[in-house]
Design a protein around this motif. Structure first.
Motif, PDB file in Angstrom:
ATOM      1  N   VAL A 106       0.867  -1.170   0.000  1.00 60.78           N
ATOM      2  CA  VAL A 106       0.000   0.000   0.000  1.00 60.78           C
ATOM      3  C   VAL A 106       0.901   1.217   0.000  1.00 60.78           C
ATOM      4  O   VAL A 106       1.738   1.381   0.895  1.00 60.78           O
ATOM      5  CB  VAL A 106      -0.929  -0.006   1.228  1.00 60.78           C
ATOM      6  CG1 VAL A 106      -1.807   1.214   1.238  1.00 60.78           C
ATOM      7  CG2 VAL A 106      -1.753  -1.287   1.261  1.00 60.78           C
ATOM      8  N   GLY A 107       0.781   2.042  -1.004  1.00 61.66           N
ATOM      9  CA  GLY A 107       1.650   3.208  -1.135  1.00 61.66           C
ATOM     10  C   GLY A 107       1.313   4.303  -0.150  1.00 61.66           C
ATOM     11  O   GLY A 107       0.276   4.301   0.494  1.00 61.66           O
ATOM     12  N   ILE A 108       2.213   5.240  -0.034  1.00 59.39           N
ATOM     13  CA  ILE A 108       2.019   6.394   0.851  1.00 59.39           C
ATOM     14  C   ILE A 108       1.369   7.491   0.025  1.00 59.39           C
ATOM     15  O   ILE A 108       1.889   7.913  -1.004  1.00 59.39           O
ATOM     16  CB  ILE A 108       3.374   6.870   1.408  1.00 59.39           C
ATOM     17  CG1 ILE A 108       4.046   5.728   2.165  1.00 59.39           C
ATOM     18  CG2 ILE A 108       3.201   8.094   2.287  1.00 59.39           C
ATOM     19  CD1 ILE A 108       5.484   6.007   2.530  1.00 59.39           C
ATOM     20  N   SER A 109       0.184   7.918   0.479  1.00 61.09           N
ATOM     21  CA  SER A 109      -0.518   8.955  -0.288  1.00 61.09           C
ATOM     22  C   SER A 109      -0.340  10.341   0.332  1.00 61.09           C
ATOM     23  O   SER A 109      -0.400  11.338  -0.375  1.00 61.09           O
ATOM     24  CB  SER A 109      -2.009   8.617  -0.407  1.00 61.09           C
ATOM     25  OG  SER A 109      -2.589   8.466   0.868  1.00 61.09           O
ATOM     26  N   VAL A 110      -0.152  10.392   1.641  1.00 65.24           N
ATOM     27  CA  VAL A 110       0.078  11.697   2.288  1.00 65.24           C
ATOM     28  C   VAL A 110       1.121  11.531   3.384  1.00 65.24           C
ATOM     29  O   VAL A 110       1.311  10.442   3.910  1.00 65.24           O
ATOM     30  CB  VAL A 110      -1.216  12.287   2.913  1.00 65.24           C
ATOM     31  CG1 VAL A 110      -2.221  12.630   1.845  1.00 65.24           C
ATOM     32  CG2 VAL A 110      -1.816  11.344   3.933  1.00 65.24           C
ATOM     33  N   GLY A 111       1.777  12.597   3.725  1.00 61.09           N
ATOM     34  CA  GLY A 111       2.765  12.569   4.790  1.00 61.09           C
ATOM     35  C   GLY A 111       3.315  13.961   5.009  1.00 61.09           C
ATOM     36  O   GLY A 111       3.233  14.818   4.132  1.00 61.09           O
ATOM     37  N   ASP A 112       3.825  14.177   6.193  1.00 63.71           N
ATOM     38  CA  ASP A 112       4.416  15.467   6.525  1.00 63.71           C
ATOM     39  C   ASP A 112       5.931  15.299   6.607  1.00 63.71           C
ATOM     40  O   ASP A 112       6.435  14.306   7.149  1.00 63.71           O
ATOM     41  CB  ASP A 112       3.901  15.970   7.882  1.00 63.71           C
ATOM     42  CG  ASP A 112       2.413  16.288   7.841  1.00 63.71           C
ATOM     43  OD1 ASP A 112       1.951  16.779   6.798  1.00 63.71           O
ATOM     44  OD2 ASP A 112       1.714  16.013   8.849  1.00 63.71           O
ATOM     45  N   ALA A 113       6.646  16.268   6.076  1.00 60.71           N
ATOM     46  CA  ALA A 113       8.108  16.246   6.133  1.00 60.71           C
ATOM     47  C   ALA A 113       8.554  16.153   7.584  1.00 60.71           C
ATOM     48  O   ALA A 113       8.029  16.836   8.455  1.00 60.71           O
ATOM     49  CB  ALA A 113       8.678  17.501   5.477  1.00 60.71           C
ATOM     50  N   GLY A 114       9.495  15.268   7.858  1.00 62.96           N
ATOM     51  CA  GLY A 114      10.025  15.120   9.206  1.00 62.96           C
ATOM     52  C   GLY A 114       9.200  14.190  10.079  1.00 62.96           C
ATOM     53  O   GLY A 114       9.550  13.949  11.226  1.00 62.96           O
ATOM     54  N   SER A 115       8.087  13.646   9.584  1.00 63.96           N
ATOM     55  CA  SER A 115       7.240  12.747  10.370  1.00 63.96           C
ATOM     56  C   SER A 115       7.394  11.310   9.866  1.00 63.96           C
ATOM     57  O   SER A 115       7.651  11.075   8.685  1.00 63.96           O
ATOM     58  CB  SER A 115       5.764  13.140  10.228  1.00 63.96           C
ATOM     59  OG  SER A 115       5.552  14.428  10.740  1.00 63.96           O
ATOM     60  N   LEU A 116       7.228  10.349  10.772  1.00 59.47           N
ATOM     61  CA  LEU A 116       7.276   8.945  10.386  1.00 59.47           C
ATOM     62  C   LEU A 116       5.988   8.572   9.653  1.00 59.47           C
ATOM     63  O   LEU A 116       4.908   8.999  10.022  1.00 59.47           O
ATOM     64  CB  LEU A 116       7.434   8.052  11.615  1.00 59.47           C
ATOM     65  CG  LEU A 116       8.770   8.139  12.342  1.00 59.47           C
ATOM     66  CD1 LEU A 116       8.751   7.264  13.600  1.00 59.47           C
ATOM     67  CD2 LEU A 116       9.900   7.695  11.425  1.00 59.47           C
ATOM     68  N   VAL A 117       6.147   7.784   8.622  1.00 61.15           N
ATOM     69  CA  VAL A 117       5.009   7.293   7.862  1.00 61.15           C
ATOM     70  C   VAL A 117       5.155   5.778   7.748  1.00 61.15           C
ATOM     71  O   VAL A 117       6.242   5.274   7.479  1.00 61.15           O
ATOM     72  CB  VAL A 117       4.959   7.914   6.445  1.00 61.15           C
ATOM     73  CG1 VAL A 117       3.782   7.404   5.669  1.00 61.15           C
ATOM     74  CG2 VAL A 117       4.934   9.434   6.542  1.00 61.15           C
ATOM     75  N   GLN A 118       4.058   5.041   7.993  1.00 68.71           N
ATOM     76  CA  GLN A 118       4.118   3.584   7.914  1.00 68.71           C
ATOM     77  C   GLN A 118       3.561   3.098   6.588  1.00 68.71           C
ATOM     78  O   GLN A 118       2.638   3.699   6.029  1.00 68.71           O
ATOM     79  CB  GLN A 118       3.314   2.953   9.046  1.00 68.71           C
ATOM     80  CG  GLN A 118       3.933   3.173  10.407  1.00 68.71           C
ATOM     81  CD  GLN A 118       3.153   2.435  11.486  1.00 68.71           C
ATOM     82  OE1 GLN A 118       1.983   2.153  11.342  1.00 68.71           O
ATOM     83  NE2 GLN A 118       3.833   2.130  12.575  1.00 68.71           N
ATOM     84  N   PHE A 119       4.128   2.008   6.094  1.00 68.65           N
ATOM     85  CA  PHE A 119       3.595   1.357   4.900  1.00 68.65           C
ATOM     86  C   PHE A 119       3.932  -0.128   4.995  1.00 68.65           C
ATOM     87  O   PHE A 119       4.775  -0.550   5.784  1.00 68.65           O
ATOM     88  CB  PHE A 119       4.150   1.974   3.618  1.00 68.65           C
ATOM     89  CG  PHE A 119       5.640   1.886   3.483  1.00 68.65           C
ATOM     90  CD1 PHE A 119       6.223   0.855   2.757  1.00 68.65           C
ATOM     91  CD2 PHE A 119       6.464   2.841   4.072  1.00 68.65           C
ATOM     92  CE1 PHE A 119       7.595   0.781   2.639  1.00 68.65           C
ATOM     93  CE2 PHE A 119       7.840   2.763   3.949  1.00 68.65           C
ATOM     94  CZ  PHE A 119       8.416   1.727   3.226  1.00 68.65           C
ATOM     95  N   VAL A 120       3.235  -0.930   4.201  1.00 72.28           N
ATOM     96  CA  VAL A 120       3.386  -2.388   4.243  1.00 72.28           C
ATOM     97  C   VAL A 120       3.801  -2.880   2.866  1.00 72.28           C
ATOM     98  O   VAL A 120       3.244  -2.450   1.854  1.00 72.28           O
ATOM     99  CB  VAL A 120       2.058  -3.066   4.653  1.00 72.28           C
ATOM    100  CG1 VAL A 120       2.182  -4.579   4.608  1.00 72.28           C
ATOM    101  CG2 VAL A 120       1.627  -2.600   6.027  1.00 72.28           C
ATOM    102  N   ILE A 121       4.778  -3.765   2.840  1.00 72.40           N
ATOM    103  CA  ILE A 121       5.190  -4.416   1.597  1.00 72.40           C
ATOM    104  C   ILE A 121       5.038  -5.916   1.796  1.00 72.40           C
ATOM    105  O   ILE A 121       5.468  -6.456   2.807  1.00 72.40           O
ATOM    106  CB  ILE A 121       6.652  -4.086   1.234  1.00 72.40           C
ATOM    107  CG1 ILE A 121       6.796  -2.599   0.908  1.00 72.40           C
ATOM    108  CG2 ILE A 121       7.118  -4.941   0.062  1.00 72.40           C
ATOM    109  CD1 ILE A 121       8.216  -2.179   0.619  1.00 72.40           C
ATOM    110  N   GLN A 122       4.400  -6.596   0.858  1.00 72.81           N
ATOM    111  CA  GLN A 122       4.232  -8.050   0.885  1.00 72.81           C
ATOM    112  C   GLN A 122       5.136  -8.674  -0.170  1.00 72.81           C
ATOM    113  O   GLN A 122       4.971  -8.405  -1.353  1.00 72.81           O
ATOM    114  CB  GLN A 122       2.770  -8.425   0.591  1.00 72.81           C
ATOM    115  CG  GLN A 122       2.519  -9.914   0.462  1.00 72.81           C
ATOM    116  CD  GLN A 122       2.741 -10.656   1.763  1.00 72.81           C
ATOM    117  OE1 GLN A 122       2.063 -10.399   2.739  1.00 72.81           O
ATOM    118  NE2 GLN A 122       3.704 -11.558   1.786  1.00 72.81           N
TER     119      GLN A 122
END
Length: 125
Positions: free
Chosen positions: A98-114
């Motif tokens: 599932v790709g990252i659609s939004v995020g803030d610079a300097g913040s952690l963002v989670q995503f999953v790769i199968q």
């Protein structure tokens, strides 16, 4: 037969027995056999090795739990085994996520790769 890895030739042999559990060693080449997996159409082969011994070979590309059935309409034979076919090795070119659609610079963002194998089966370990 416990199963095997998808995409590989899986083989084993059968020794025919009569109703008294004696080995059948006479010429049984006239008998026809089929190999089937539940849930999918399986291209399997059964080859006479002589003396009532048969070699069975099949290959599958979908990992799952199956019932392997060996049947003969010419000989009173109907054998079923529960088997598990495991995914092949990881293929670095095959993965989903599932790709990252939004995020803030300097913040952690989670995503999953199968990770997946060459046949797109999910690798879970």
């Amino acid at each position: 037969t416990a199963g095997g890895l998808v995409g590989t030739d899986i083989s084993f042999s059968l020794q025919l027995r009569d109703s008294f559990e004696n080995f059948v060693t006479s010429n049984t080449d006239a008998f026809t056999f089929s190999v089937m997996l539940t849930q999918i159409d399986l291209p399997g082969t059964v080859t006479s090795l002589g003396n009532g011994v048969y070699g069975v070979s099949y290959s599958c590309t979908v990992s799952d739990e199956y019932s392997l059935a060996i049947l003969s309409s010419d000989f009173e034979l109907s054998v079923t085994h529960e088997i598990t076919l495991l995914p092949a090795s990881k293929d670095a070119s095959k993965f989903t996520g599932v790709g990252i659609s939004v995020g803030d610079a300097g913040s952690l963002v989670q995503f999953v790769i199968q990770t997946r194998d060459a046949y797109s089966n999910a690798i879970t370990s």
